[in-house]
Design an enzyme around this catalytic site. Structure first.
Site, PDB file in Angstrom:
ATOM      1  N   GLY A   1       1.016  -1.112   0.183  1.00 18.78           N
ATOM      2  CA  GLY A   1       0.206  -0.049   0.336  1.00 18.78           C
ATOM      3  C   GLY A   1       0.881   1.083  -0.065  1.00 18.78           C
ATOM      4  O   GLY A   1       0.864   2.220   0.395  1.00 18.78           O
TER       5      GLY A   1
ATOM      6  N   LYS B   1     -10.581  -1.681  11.713  1.00 21.87           N
ATOM      7  CA  LYS B   1      -9.558  -2.304  12.922  1.00 21.87           C
ATOM      8  C   LYS B   1      -9.512  -2.757  13.997  1.00 21.87           C
ATOM      9  O   LYS B   1      -8.821  -2.714  14.736  1.00 21.87           O
ATOM     10  CB  LYS B   1      -9.903  -0.116  12.743  1.00 21.87           C
TER      11      LYS B   1
ATOM     12  N   GLY C   1      -0.166   5.106  -1.467  1.00 24.15           N
ATOM     13  CA  GLY C   1      -1.253   5.666  -0.796  1.00 24.15           C
ATOM     14  C   GLY C   1      -0.916   6.707   0.187  1.00 24.15           C
ATOM     15  O   GLY C   1       1.144   7.254   0.474  1.00 24.15           O
ATOM     16  N   GLN C   2      -1.821   7.865   1.031  1.00 24.78           N
ATOM     17  CA  GLN C   2      -0.611   8.472   1.493  1.00 24.78           C
ATOM     18  C   GLN C   2       0.088   8.680   2.546  1.00 24.78           C
ATOM     19  O   GLN C   2       1.217   9.478   3.068  1.00 24.78           O
ATOM     20  CB  GLN C   2      -1.909   9.479   3.043  1.00 24.78           C
TER      21      GLN C   2
ATOM     22  N   ASP D   1       1.960  -2.279  -4.763  1.00 27.09           N
ATOM     23  CA  ASP D   1       0.814  -1.732  -4.730  1.00 27.09           C
ATOM     24  C   ASP D   1       0.179  -1.446  -5.602  1.00 27.09           C
ATOM     25  O   ASP D   1       0.680  -2.417  -6.697  1.00 27.09           O
ATOM     26  CB  ASP D   1       1.351   0.880  -4.706  1.00 27.09           C
TER      27      ASP D   1
ATOM     28  N   ASP E   1      -1.402  -7.265  -5.188  1.00 24.92           N
ATOM     29  CA  ASP E   1      -2.739  -6.782  -4.144  1.00 24.92           C
ATOM     30  C   ASP E   1      -2.766  -7.794  -3.765  1.00 24.92           C
ATOM     31  O   ASP E   1      -2.571  -9.148  -3.241  1.00 24.92           O
ATOM     32  CB  ASP E   1      -3.869  -7.285  -5.740  1.00 24.92           C
TER      33      ASP E   1
ATOM     34  N   TYR F   1     -15.342   1.113   8.653  1.00 26.69           N
ATOM     35  CA  TYR F   1     -14.141   0.833   9.032  1.00 26.69           C
ATOM     36  C   TYR F   1     -13.997   0.913  10.399  1.00 26.69           C
ATOM     37  O   TYR F   1     -12.141  -0.209  10.929  1.00 26.69           O
ATOM     38  CB  TYR F   1     -13.606   2.401   9.065  1.00 26.69           C
TER      39      TYR F   1
HETATM   40  C1  AKB Z   1     -10.027   8.465   8.203  1.00 25.07           C
HETATM   41  O1  AKB Z   1     -10.944   9.788   8.516  1.00 25.07           O
HETATM   42  O2  AKB Z   1     -11.104   7.410   8.058  1.00 25.07           O
HETATM   43  C2  AKB Z   1      -8.327   8.653   8.366  1.00 25.07           C
HETATM   44  C3  AKB Z   1      -8.475   7.755   9.789  1.00 25.07           C
HETATM   45  C4  AKB Z   1      -9.223   9.083  10.829  1.00 25.07           C
HETATM   46  O3  AKB Z   1      -8.288   6.422  10.103  1.00 25.07           O
HETATM   47  N1  AKB Z   1      -7.889   9.594   8.339  1.00 25.07           N
END
Ligand code: AKB
Length: 311
Positions: free
Chosen positions: A8, A146, A11-12, A34, A52, A142
């Site tokens: 990855g 996590k 990415g940022q 990536d 991938d 998300y």
């Molecule tokens: C998001 O906004 O989804 C991310 C994070 C806080 O994990 N930058």
């Protein structure tokens, strides 16, 4: 020095992490990987491979054949994008993690870094100075992925001795690479709009306070955590890390201090609900105590560097 793989890497976080790891350990030591077929210009100072994170066998074979010993697994869908594609977000955010945890369990990898997020917290979490150990009832896909990932990291450490390390990143602010699909992305976009037109319409309301961090601090923190002796790492889920906390109106005032004609307007959208479920600020005393973490950039210093560097 044994080889490091950053999955990855376009990415940022990945882009800046690869550059920082290469300047520390040597360009050839750090392989950037990536989905993209072609290596972006900025990462062309070292090896690049198209990989991938969901292709379990492909990733396994590459790591075993090339004797990679350390992996940073950054491939993920962030909060806003994940809400639009929950099935894929769950798949991407979890399956790659198991591939890497299993390789470490089998002895192929010595150390793993996997990013968690402040999204593991939810509306029932104490919002100010959120403690390391507290109520965690995330309401986003998300955040759920996590939180589950954190539990699995700790489980693999406790049961199989896997040396896995993680940080609950706040919103990250950078000028070398752009964020994509997060709720905190406004805090990067605002600088590009300030420079381009002097106007910005924010998708969060003026008083939405969120934990944030300048990318230099995040990269330094990540590398310091990975370099700390294993017996100092007491948290094997993920560490709280604080940088600076601010609301859109506070950020706008800091920008106006350097660019007085800057104007901001507010049009909150679906991301407001996500932001409202997250903390205002973070208590990172566990990271300070265990491995000496300390942020360097406050909001003012970050704003100055961003305005100087954003093109
Ligand atoms: C998001 O906004 O989804 C991310 C994070 C806080 O994990 N930058």
């Amino acid at each position: 020095m044994s080889k490091i793989l950053v999955l990855g890497s376009c990415g940022q976080i990945g882009t800046e992490l690869v550059l920082a790891l290469r300047s520390k350990y040597g360009n050839e030591t750090v392989v950037a990987a990536d989905l993209k077929e072609d290596c972006p210009l900025i990462l062309q100072n070292g090896p690049y491979i198209q990989l991938d994170a969901l292709q379990r066998e492909h990733v396994r074979n590459y790591i075993i054949e090339h004797q990679i010993k350390e992996v940073y697994l950054l491939a993920a869908l962030l909060s806003a994008t994940a809400e639009k594609n929950p099935d894929f977000a769950w798949k991407l955010n979890m399956e790659g993690l198991f591939t890497i945890l299993d390789l470490a369990k089998e002895g192929y990898l010595n150390k793993i870094f996997w990013p968690s997020s402040i999204a593991v917290f939810g509306p029932t979490t104490p919002a100010d100075q959120t403690p390391q150990h507290t109520v965690m009832e995330p309401t986003t896909v998300y955040g759920i992925s996590k939180q589950a990932g954190e539990r699995w990291c700790e489980y693999y450490h406790n049961k199989f001795g896997v040396d896995v390390r993680s940080i609950r990143y706040p919103g990250l602010i950078s000028y070398k690479s752009l964020p994509g699909g997060g709720t905190t992305d406004y805090a990067v976009d605002i600088f590009y709009k300030a420079k381009a037109s002097g106007n910005f319409t924010c998708f969060l309301g003026p008083d939405t306070m969120l934990p944030m961090m300048f990318m230099d601090d995040a990269i330094r923190g990540t590398i310091e955590l990975m370099e700390a002796p294993a017996d100092q790492i007491k948290v094997r889920s993920a560490y709280n890390l604080a940088g600076c906390s601010f609301s859109p109106s506070e950020l706008a005032s800091e920008i106006q201090a350097l660019q007085p004609d800057f104007k901001i307007a507010y049009e909150p959208d679906f991301r407001q609900e996500i932001a409202d479920s997250w903390p205002n600020s973070i208590d990172d005393s566990a990271a300070q105590k265990d491995w000496g973490w300390k942020a360097k950039f406050d909001t003012k210093a970050m704003v100055q560097v961003m305005l100087e560097n954003v093109k």
